[in-house]
Write a protein that holds these residues in place. Structure first.
Motif, PDB file in Angstrom:
ATOM      1  N   GLU A   1      12.774  17.358  13.706  1.00  0.00           N
ATOM      2  CA  GLU A   1      12.637  18.272  14.840  1.00  0.00           C
ATOM      3  C   GLU A   1      12.409  19.710  14.402  1.00  0.00           C
ATOM      4  OE1 GLU A   1      14.611  18.084  18.514  1.00  0.00           O
ATOM      5  OE2 GLU A   1      15.491  16.117  18.138  1.00  0.00           O
ATOM      6  N   GLU A   2      12.984  20.110  13.273  1.00  0.00           N
ATOM      7  CA  GLU A   2      12.776  21.494  12.837  1.00  0.00           C
ATOM      8  C   GLU A   2      11.340  21.763  12.425  1.00  0.00           C
ATOM      9  OE1 GLU A   2      15.751  20.007   9.673  1.00  0.00           O
ATOM     10  OE2 GLU A   2      14.950  19.179  11.541  1.00  0.00           O
ATOM     11  N   GLY A   3      10.550  20.713  12.312  1.00  0.00           N
ATOM     12  CA  GLY A   3       9.144  20.891  11.994  1.00  0.00           C
ATOM     13  C   GLY A   3       8.271  21.212  13.193  1.00  0.00           C
ATOM     14  N   LEU A   4       8.812  21.082  14.401  1.00  0.00           N
ATOM     15  CA  LEU A   4       8.013  21.305  15.604  1.00  0.00           C
ATOM     16  C   LEU A   4       7.897  22.800  15.890  1.00  0.00           C
ATOM     17  CD1 LEU A   4       9.455  18.463  17.867  1.00  0.00           C
ATOM     18  CD2 LEU A   4       7.343  18.430  16.516  1.00  0.00           C
TER      19      LEU A   4
ATOM     20  N   ALA B   1       8.709  19.920   6.421  1.00  0.00           N
ATOM     21  CA  ALA B   1       8.493  19.341   5.091  1.00  0.00           C
ATOM     22  C   ALA B   1       9.745  19.464   4.239  1.00  0.00           C
ATOM     23  CB  ALA B   1       7.311  20.033   4.416  1.00  0.00           C
ATOM     24  N   GLU B   2      10.371  20.622   4.265  1.00  0.00           N
ATOM     25  CA  GLU B   2      11.561  20.850   3.447  1.00  0.00           C
ATOM     26  C   GLU B   2      12.712  19.933   3.845  1.00  0.00           C
ATOM     27  OE1 GLU B   2      11.862  24.952   4.361  1.00  0.00           O
ATOM     28  OE2 GLU B   2      10.678  25.609   2.622  1.00  0.00           O
ATOM     29  N   ALA B   3      12.734  19.489   5.110  1.00  0.00           N
ATOM     30  CA  ALA B   3      13.829  18.648   5.600  1.00  0.00           C
ATOM     31  C   ALA B   3      13.901  17.308   4.883  1.00  0.00           C
ATOM     32  CB  ALA B   3      13.687  18.435   7.107  1.00  0.00           C
ATOM     33  N   TRP B   4      12.796  16.856   4.286  1.00  0.00           N
ATOM     34  CA  TRP B   4      12.835  15.573   3.580  1.00  0.00           C
ATOM     35  C   TRP B   4      13.851  15.571   2.438  1.00  0.00           C
ATOM     36  CZ3 TRP B   4       7.423  15.265   5.354  1.00  0.00           C
ATOM     37  CH2 TRP B   4       7.171  14.074   6.045  1.00  0.00           C
ATOM     38  N   LYS B   5      14.121  16.733   1.887  1.00  0.00           N
ATOM     39  CA  LYS B   5      15.067  16.811   0.774  1.00  0.00           C
ATOM     40  C   LYS B   5      16.459  16.320   1.178  1.00  0.00           C
ATOM     41  CE  LYS B   5      12.923  18.620  -2.878  1.00  0.00           C
ATOM     42  NZ  LYS B   5      12.970  18.022  -4.233  1.00  0.00           N
ATOM     43  N   ARG B   6      16.778  16.413   2.463  1.00  0.00           N
ATOM     44  CA  ARG B   6      18.079  15.914   2.932  1.00  0.00           C
ATOM     45  C   ARG B   6      18.187  14.409   2.753  1.00  0.00           C
ATOM     46  NH1 ARG B   6      17.336  19.085   7.820  1.00  0.00           N
ATOM     47  NH2 ARG B   6      17.072  17.146   8.968  1.00  0.00           N
TER      48      ARG B   6
ATOM     49  N   TYR C   1       0.846  -1.186   0.000  1.00  0.00           N
ATOM     50  CA  TYR C   1       0.000   0.000   0.000  1.00  0.00           C
ATOM     51  C   TYR C   1       0.887   1.244   0.000  1.00  0.00           C
ATOM     52  CZ  TYR C   1       1.066  -1.049   4.913  1.00  0.00           C
ATOM     53  OH  TYR C   1       1.708  -1.393   6.076  1.00  0.00           O
ATOM     54  N   ALA C   2       0.361   2.293  -0.605  1.00  0.00           N
ATOM     55  CA  ALA C   2       0.938   3.613  -0.393  1.00  0.00           C
ATOM     56  C   ALA C   2       0.351   4.158   0.899  1.00  0.00           C
ATOM     57  CB  ALA C   2       0.615   4.533  -1.564  1.00  0.00           C
ATOM     58  N   LEU C   3       1.104   5.008   1.567  1.00  0.00           N
ATOM     59  CA  LEU C   3       0.667   5.610   2.825  1.00  0.00           C
ATOM     60  C   LEU C   3       0.351   7.080   2.607  1.00  0.00           C
ATOM     61  CD1 LEU C   3       3.192   4.287   5.514  1.00  0.00           C
ATOM     62  CD2 LEU C   3       0.701   4.010   5.591  1.00  0.00           C
ATOM     63  N   MET C   4      -0.793   7.527   3.115  1.00  0.00           N
ATOM     64  CA  MET C   4      -1.048   8.959   3.251  1.00  0.00           C
ATOM     65  C   MET C   4      -1.287   9.226   4.725  1.00  0.00           C
ATOM     66  SD  MET C   4      -3.614  11.589   1.338  1.00  0.00           S
ATOM     67  CE  MET C   4      -3.424  13.354   1.681  1.00  0.00           C
ATOM     68  N   VAL C   5      -0.484  10.111   5.306  1.00  0.00           N
ATOM     69  CA  VAL C   5      -0.524  10.313   6.747  1.00  0.00           C
ATOM     70  C   VAL C   5      -0.721  11.782   7.078  1.00  0.00           C
ATOM     71  CG1 VAL C   5       0.944   8.303   7.184  1.00  0.00           C
ATOM     72  CG2 VAL C   5       2.001  10.547   6.895  1.00  0.00           C
ATOM     73  N   HIS C   6      -1.340  12.011   8.228  1.00  0.00           N
ATOM     74  CA  HIS C   6      -1.547  13.362   8.747  1.00  0.00           C
ATOM     75  C   HIS C   6      -1.314  13.343  10.251  1.00  0.00           C
ATOM     76  CE1 HIS C   6      -4.325  16.445  10.588  1.00  0.00           C
ATOM     77  NE2 HIS C   6      -3.595  17.187   9.781  1.00  0.00           N
ATOM     78  N   ASP C   7      -0.517  14.305  10.750  1.00  0.00           N
ATOM     79  CA  ASP C   7      -0.379  14.498  12.187  1.00  0.00           C
ATOM     80  C   ASP C   7      -0.054  13.166  12.891  1.00  0.00           C
ATOM     81  OD1 ASP C   7      -1.076  16.728  14.370  1.00  0.00           O
ATOM     82  OD2 ASP C   7      -2.050  14.883  15.028  1.00  0.00           O
ATOM     83  N   TYR C   8      -0.882  12.701  13.840  1.00  0.00           N
ATOM     84  CA  TYR C   8      -0.614  11.463  14.570  1.00  0.00           C
ATOM     85  C   TYR C   8      -0.487  10.263  13.638  1.00  0.00           C
ATOM     86  CZ  TYR C   8      -1.699  13.389  19.262  1.00  0.00           C
ATOM     87  OH  TYR C   8      -1.697  14.093  20.441  1.00  0.00           O
ATOM     88  N   GLY C   9      -1.175  10.298  12.525  1.00  0.00           N
ATOM     89  CA  GLY C   9      -1.072   9.183  11.582  1.00  0.00           C
ATOM     90  C   GLY C   9       0.326   8.997  11.044  1.00  0.00           C
ATOM     91  N   ALA C  10       1.136  10.083  11.070  1.00  0.00           N
ATOM     92  CA  ALA C  10       2.501   9.980  10.544  1.00  0.00           C
ATOM     93  C   ALA C  10       3.368   9.038  11.369  1.00  0.00           C
ATOM     94  CB  ALA C  10       3.128  11.365  10.437  1.00  0.00           C
TER      95      ALA C  10
ATOM     96  N   PHE D   1       1.514  23.902  14.449  1.00  0.00           N
ATOM     97  CA  PHE D   1       2.180  22.775  15.099  1.00  0.00           C
ATOM     98  C   PHE D   1       3.352  22.238  14.283  1.00  0.00           C
ATOM     99  CE2 PHE D   1      -2.036  22.766  17.017  1.00  0.00           C
ATOM    100  CZ  PHE D   1      -1.704  22.676  18.369  1.00  0.00           C
ATOM    101  N   PHE D   2       3.164  22.055  12.991  1.00  0.00           N
ATOM    102  CA  PHE D   2       4.197  21.465  12.148  1.00  0.00           C
ATOM    103  C   PHE D   2       4.601  22.468  11.068  1.00  0.00           C
ATOM    104  CE2 PHE D   2       1.898  17.530  13.591  1.00  0.00           C
ATOM    105  CZ  PHE D   2       2.879  17.146  14.495  1.00  0.00           C
ATOM    106  N   MET D   3       5.798  22.980  11.228  1.00  0.00           N
ATOM    107  CA  MET D   3       6.271  24.081  10.406  1.00  0.00           C
ATOM    108  C   MET D   3       6.715  23.598   9.026  1.00  0.00           C
ATOM    109  SD  MET D   3       5.694  26.091  12.826  1.00  0.00           S
ATOM    110  CE  MET D   3       6.252  27.659  12.188  1.00  0.00           C
ATOM    111  N   ALA D   4       6.781  24.565   8.097  1.00  0.00           N
ATOM    112  CA  ALA D   4       7.191  24.264   6.727  1.00  0.00           C
ATOM    113  C   ALA D   4       8.585  23.647   6.678  1.00  0.00           C
ATOM    114  CB  ALA D   4       7.143  25.527   5.878  1.00  0.00           C
ATOM    115  N   ALA D   5       9.454  24.026   7.609  1.00  0.00           N
ATOM    116  CA  ALA D   5      10.814  23.481   7.630  1.00  0.00           C
ATOM    117  C   ALA D   5      10.823  21.970   7.797  1.00  0.00           C
ATOM    118  CB  ALA D   5      11.625  24.127   8.758  1.00  0.00           C
TER     119      ALA D   5
END
Length: 308
Positions: A150-153, A263-268, A115-124, A257-261
């Motif tokens: 952590e930079e997303g908090l 999301a951007e961190a995934w690029k690392r 399955y592909a996963l789509m997650v939100h908040d606690y689901g992540a 709660f979850f900052m844009a940073a």
């Protein structure tokens, strides 16, 4: 482009209409009777949709309707949320490890091998644990404000982090307004420039759910255990680096709660990750379901849909 039933033979038209209907079902997973929404052809690639706080599978209603002609959608309510029937606090451990174990068992009861996963908040963090345990099952990941860095908090976590460091009755009591209808409504509206776009259905439904006897204490238990997710961030990130799953982040950029940073961190860790931002808050699907639906559809078509 979404496929149409117009002009199809009557039998084909009936079959297509059946495929896009949403069914409301229960499945026993251990001690938990899991409520879930299901739509689409089970022979199509599956998207497992995991909601967060303060939500339920109801948050995916519009997205399910947009994708069901082409994908198999499964959206359960997590234990402690929505219509899922779970043991009382004290008889069931309301931790993220336990939620992941229950939802993993739920997928096995449904014979979901991939399955592909789509997650939100606690689901992540529930989804990340499932991916760690069974990386071969996850074909792609979509995160709608579901954090792993952590930079997303955001600053909104400050009183919660105080509770993590010192889980006294006083610090727990200081968070007593968190699992309330007023707080839930704020979470749905904060960061939304035109609040008239947010239907009251979502926050009203979840506000009533949190008033069920014992539910506020369950939510405070999960809030305390969220610290375990932050401790596991390095493991989750290791999974991303090692497995390079196709990843799409669809992010309300004004989430308190979850900052844009985050999301951007995934690029690392996943250089090919696609990061899309929308002018909205934590519950981006409430205001941008159409735009996000198109982005999700295009992403899934590229990565998990066999050639037609």
């Amino acid at each position: 482009m979404a496929s149409s039933t117009i002009g199809l033979p009557a039998a084909d038209n009936a079959s297509a209409l059946h495929a896009i209907r949403t069914h409301y079902r229960y499945k026993q997973a251990g001690d938990v009777k899991v409520f879930y929404r299901e739509a689409g052809d089970p022979k199509s690639p599956t998207l497992l949709m995991l909601h967060g706080f303060a939500g339920s599978s109801f948050m995916f209603r519009d997205l399910i309707a947009q994708l069901a002609d082409r994908y198999h959608l499964i959206a359960p309510d997590l234990p402690g949320f929505g219509y899922t029937e779970a043991p009382e606090r004290g008889e069931y451990a309301y931790t993220f490890d336990q939620l992941a174990e229950t939802i993993n068992q739920f997928t096995e009861e449904l014979n979901l091998d991939t399955y592909a996963l789509m997650v939100h908040d606690y689901g992540a963090p529930v989804g990340w644990r499932m991916a760690l345990a069974h990386p071969q099952r996850v074909t792609a990941i979509i995160s709608q404000n579901g954090n792993a860095y952590e930079e997303g908090l955001g600053e909104a976590w400050a009183p919660i982090q105080t509770y993590w460091r010192d889980p006294t009755p006083e610090n727990r009591s200081a968070l007593s307004e968190f699992p309330t209808p007023a707080s839930i409504k704020w979470q749905y509206l904060e960061g939304v420039s035109d609040q008239s776009l947010v239907s009251p259905d979502g926050y009203s439904l979840e506000g009533m759910q949190v008033l069920r006897p014992g539910n506020a204490e369950i939510q405070l238990d999960l809030l305390l255990d969220y610290a375990s997710n932050v401790m596991m961030y390095p493991q989750f990130q290791h999974y991303f680096r090692d497995n390079q799953p196709p990843l799409l982040a669809v992010w309300g950029k004004h989430d308190p709660f979850f900052m844009a940073a985050g999301a951007e961190a995934w690029k690392r860790d996943i250089p090919d990750a696609v990061i899309n931002f929308y002018d909205t808050g934590h519950f981006a699907l409430e205001t941008h379901a159409k735009e996000i639906g198109l982005d999700v559809r295009n992403f899934l078509d590229r990565h998990i849909r066999p050639s037609d």
